[in-house]
Every structure is written in structure tokens, then in C-alpha cells.
Design a protein around this motif. Structure first.
Motif, mmCIF file in Angstrom:
data_model
loop_
_atom_site.group_PDB
_atom_site.id
_atom_site.type_symbol
_atom_site.label_atom_id
_atom_site.label_comp_id
_atom_site.label_asym_id
_atom_site.label_seq_id
_atom_site.Cartn_x
_atom_site.Cartn_y
_atom_site.Cartn_z
ATOM 1 N N MET A 1 3.772 49.101 7.982
ATOM 2 C CA MET A 1 3.553 49.790 9.246
ATOM 3 C C MET A 1 4.656 49.446 10.249
ATOM 4 O O MET A 1 5.291 48.419 10.159
ATOM 5 C CB MET A 1 2.186 49.403 9.819
ATOM 6 C CG MET A 1 1.682 50.446 10.818
ATOM 7 S SD MET A 1 0.093 50.009 11.561
ATOM 8 C CE MET A 1 -0.852 49.424 10.165
ATOM 9 N N LYS A 2 4.845 50.355 11.189
ATOM 10 C CA LYS A 2 5.894 50.213 12.184
ATOM 11 C C LYS A 2 5.237 50.183 13.570
ATOM 12 O O LYS A 2 4.129 50.676 13.737
ATOM 13 C CB LYS A 2 6.796 51.437 12.054
ATOM 14 C CG LYS A 2 8.020 51.451 12.900
ATOM 15 C CD LYS A 2 8.986 52.540 12.427
ATOM 16 C CE LYS A 2 8.857 53.794 13.260
ATOM 17 N NZ LYS A 2 9.914 54.789 12.956
ATOM 18 N N ASN A 25 5.753 59.675 15.225
ATOM 19 C CA ASN A 25 5.269 58.392 14.713
ATOM 20 C C ASN A 25 3.833 58.096 15.139
ATOM 21 O O ASN A 25 3.448 56.950 15.319
ATOM 22 C CB ASN A 25 6.194 57.268 15.197
ATOM 23 C CG ASN A 25 7.514 57.251 14.463
ATOM 24 O OD1 ASN A 25 7.589 56.796 13.328
ATOM 25 N ND2 ASN A 25 8.548 57.783 15.091
ATOM 26 N N GLU A 28 1.872 55.348 13.529
ATOM 27 C CA GLU A 28 2.304 53.965 13.689
ATOM 28 C C GLU A 28 1.614 53.372 14.923
ATOM 29 O O GLU A 28 0.855 54.067 15.605
ATOM 30 C CB GLU A 28 3.834 53.905 13.833
ATOM 31 C CG GLU A 28 4.602 54.736 12.818
ATOM 32 C CD GLU A 28 4.513 54.206 11.387
ATOM 33 O OE1 GLU A 28 4.016 53.085 11.202
ATOM 34 O OE2 GLU A 28 4.941 54.926 10.462
ATOM 35 N N VAL A 97 4.132 43.979 11.599
ATOM 36 C CA VAL A 97 4.793 45.261 11.298
ATOM 37 C C VAL A 97 6.123 45.032 10.581
ATOM 38 O O VAL A 97 6.729 43.969 10.687
ATOM 39 C CB VAL A 97 5.060 46.092 12.588
ATOM 40 C CG1 VAL A 97 3.751 46.485 13.236
ATOM 41 C CG2 VAL A 97 5.974 45.339 13.547
#
Lengths: 226, 226
Positions: A1-2, A25, A28, A97
């Protein structure tokens, strides 16, 4: 995950398409730091987490955040962690992350910018440094710990700078316009305005000790008429 | 004698009255660095010295500088000294000025800003660091070498940050909103958003080793509407 974090720096330094970048995104983790949380709401984006002491916000602005954001982490102005440190802790340690992209960290008050820049390499967060990017309209900053790397050419940017952030040993830059061999210094130093070789996909970076930031950058026209 | 230097950073970050500031200092040494020399001409000010490789200027822009400026010091893009280093050398060593105020050093490409910031404390210029100021629209940066100081309150600014630029020993901040006692670190760090005590004329700063920058700063409204 970001994770994508927006700090409260001047909005005229954001990349032009920040809303589109964040919209893409949605899955995220989106984090608003202090006034950055409000900016996200104003962009029509509800952050997953809002972090800050929010002391620069008006009561109705804070109320807006409290109405819409589910996870709010209040910090204390006299505190162990700054807002940015809390954000790094949340994203890098709590959520672990793979990448943390930070916007709104540059410009404005320079003690704030340097705080973010230096926090990334401070002992508590240093081992995560290579996951962090600071991005604005004409710069992208990434970080390296000691080792050997191929630093990728990002075609959007014309230049790169190699920034020594503390005592460095055996710094090598190879396959770039300006190479450097086994450079040592105990002082911070910014080798600015280097360039990738034409059609090159990377340059080679290595060093034994210390912390290095690479700043990709480009020239842009900004109100440059007197 | 004093020197005022203008570097080629974004002009929207200049203090609002830069022309008036420089006009008032006509008897001091005025230095234009690279595009900064052109900006000075466009302000109606002829610099005493122009320094740079001028590679970002169009031929007619360079011609304009060559027509009007008596002392031009050309530097080579592949060189021992950067333009900023040449400027520091000229002002601090050749002219031995008592004070060097640098404008146009912030914003834009951050490898450039950090280059200027770090050059001030690098060994060759370090002993002159306390003579140098970097000034933009909302920040003023000054430098201290080890010792004990009363850092003056500048009423124009609400905040100050204490920026550790390298390995520091026994850093003390006293008589400020947030004090600090005998702080040591081997990493750069920015203690942002400190404030003078109400009606206080100074705070006390001391440290035994390392380099510290003080960044005075204030909040300003800059295009803050989404």
C-alpha cells in the motif's frame, strides 16, 4: 500500500494536477496534515486521516474537518512529535506503507520545509527514507541510505542534484554529465544542476556512509515578468 | 562596507520592496548572479559586479549585461566554483564586506536553494557565515558558529526556527517560547515555529560545536484560494 500526504505549504507550488493525482490513488491512504486536511476537503477529497494541532485553522474550518474525516489525530503544540513526524510515524510505522508521497512540504516558511527534509533522515525514520518522496511543481526529492544504486532518469525533469545531508564517505557518481569519485566530506553540500547522459535510463550512485537526497528538478515559468 | 547580491531564483518570492531596499544601498556593492544580473537591470539598477556562466540567458540578454556592467566575472559550467561560491568569494574574501545580504536564493529549484544554504557553512566560507543573510518574502536566514549569542527579535517576523546543519554539541535555547537544554545530535534537524517571549528583545543561543541557522519567518497570504 501507498500513502499520499498533503502538508499545509503554499498551494501555488503544488504540481498542476494534484487533484487528479490524488483521485487516481483513491484506494491508497490519503493523509491531510494540519491545513493540508482542509485543502483536501476543498479539493473534494476526504482524507482517511487528518493529523495536526490545527492551531492555524479557524473554528469553522476545524469543524468542517471534524464533520467529514473519520480518523483525526490531534497533536499538542508543545509535544514530542511535530505534525510531520506524526505523519511519517503513522504512514511508515503504523501502516508500514511501501511508498509515501508528500505534497505541500516546500515553499513558504523555510523552517518547515527543512523540518520535513531533515526528519526523513533522522534516526527514527532513517531506515524508511527510501520510501519517501517530496514533490512540488518543479522538484521531486528522493532519499538514499548507504549502498549502490541505479538512480532512474525521470524524463519530466531536466536536472538532478545530489545533496549530501551529513558526513559522507566514498560518494561516487558515474554515468552522469558530471561524475564524482570517492568524495568525502563532513559538511552538508548540494551538487546542483547535474544531468543524465542523453538517452540514459539511470546514473550510478554509491556511498559508504551518510545520507543523500536526489533532487530532480526542472525550470518553469512562474510570474517571471518584472 | 556591505554587499547585496541577487541570485536568479523566482522573483515572486522577493521581498515586496526589493527595488527600494537596493536603491537605498546604492553606495554598497551590488552583485548580480547569473539571471540575477539581468533582473537588476530590469529594475533599473546597474550592478557593480555580474557573476555567472549566464548559460540560461539568451544572447541579447547577455549582451545587455555586457553593455552595462563594468565588472563581469564569467564562470565555467564545469568548474571548481559554482556561481554562488564565486559570489561569496568575491564579497566575503576579495571585498571583505561586513555584511552580505542575498536575495533570490530561495524557491524554484531546491538543489539551488540548498546549494546556497550549505555553501555558507562549508569550510572555505564558514568563518564568514555570521556576515551572511538570505532574505525572501517571508523568511530571513542568518548563521551562527559555535559560541554564545543574544539572537535579536526582529519584529517583522512572528516565528523563528533553529536549524541544526550538522553534528551539534550542547545546544541551548533560553528565554524563548520553547527552550532547549544541552542538546546533542549528529544529524541535521530543524526546530521550527519557535517564538520570542512577549516584548523580549532577544533569546539566548549557545552551542559548542557545529553550525546553526536561525530562520526568522512569518505567514503570508499567497494565492491561497483553491
Amino acid at each position: 500500500m501507498k500513502a499520499i500526504a498533503l502538508i499545509g505549504g503554499p498551494i501555488d507550488l503544488w504540481p498542476q494536477k494534484l487533484k487528479e493525482i490524488i483521485d487516481k490513488n483513491q484506494n491508497e491512504i490519503i493523509i491531510g496534515v494540519d491545513r493540508g486536511a482542509l485543502y483536501l476537503l476543498e479539493l473534494g477529497i476526504i482524507p482517511d486521516i487528518a493529523i495536526g494541532d490545527f492551531d492555524s485553522l479557524k473554528p469553522d474550518e476545524l469543524l468542517e474537518i471534524e464533520k467529514k474525516v473519520l480518523d483525526i489525530r490531534y497533536s499538542n503544540p508543545i509535544k514530542d512529535y511535530t505534525d510531520t513526524e506524526s505523519m511519517l510515524k503513522t504512514a511508515l510505522i503504523d501502516y508500514n506503507v511501501e511508498k509515501l508521497q508528500i505534497y505541500g512540504a516546500t515553499g513558504g516558511r523555510l523552517d518547515h520545509f527543512l523540518s520535513t527534509l531533515f526528519t526523513v533522515i533522522n534516526p527514527e525514520f532513517n531506515k524508511y527514507a527510501e520510501k519517501v518522496e517530496l514533490i512540488d511543481q518543479q522538484n521531486k526529492i528522493i532519499f538514499y541510505n548507504p549502498g549502490s544504486y541505479r538512480v532512474p532518469n525521470e524524463l519530466e525533469y531536466k536536472y538532478f542534484g545530489v545533496i549530501i545531508l551529513n558526513k559522507i564517505r566514498k560518494l561516487n557518481i558515474k554515468n552522469a554529465r558530471y561524475d564524482l569519485k570517492s568524495y568525502n566530506t563532513d559538511f552538508p553540500y548540494s551538487f546542483a544542476s547535474n544531468e543524465f547522459l542523453p538517452e540514459s535510463k539511470y546514473f550510478d550512485l554509491s556511498f559508504d556512509k551518510g545520507n543523500v537526497a536526489i533532487i530532480y528538478s526542472k525550470d518553469i515559468k512562474r510570474f517571471n515578468n518584472l
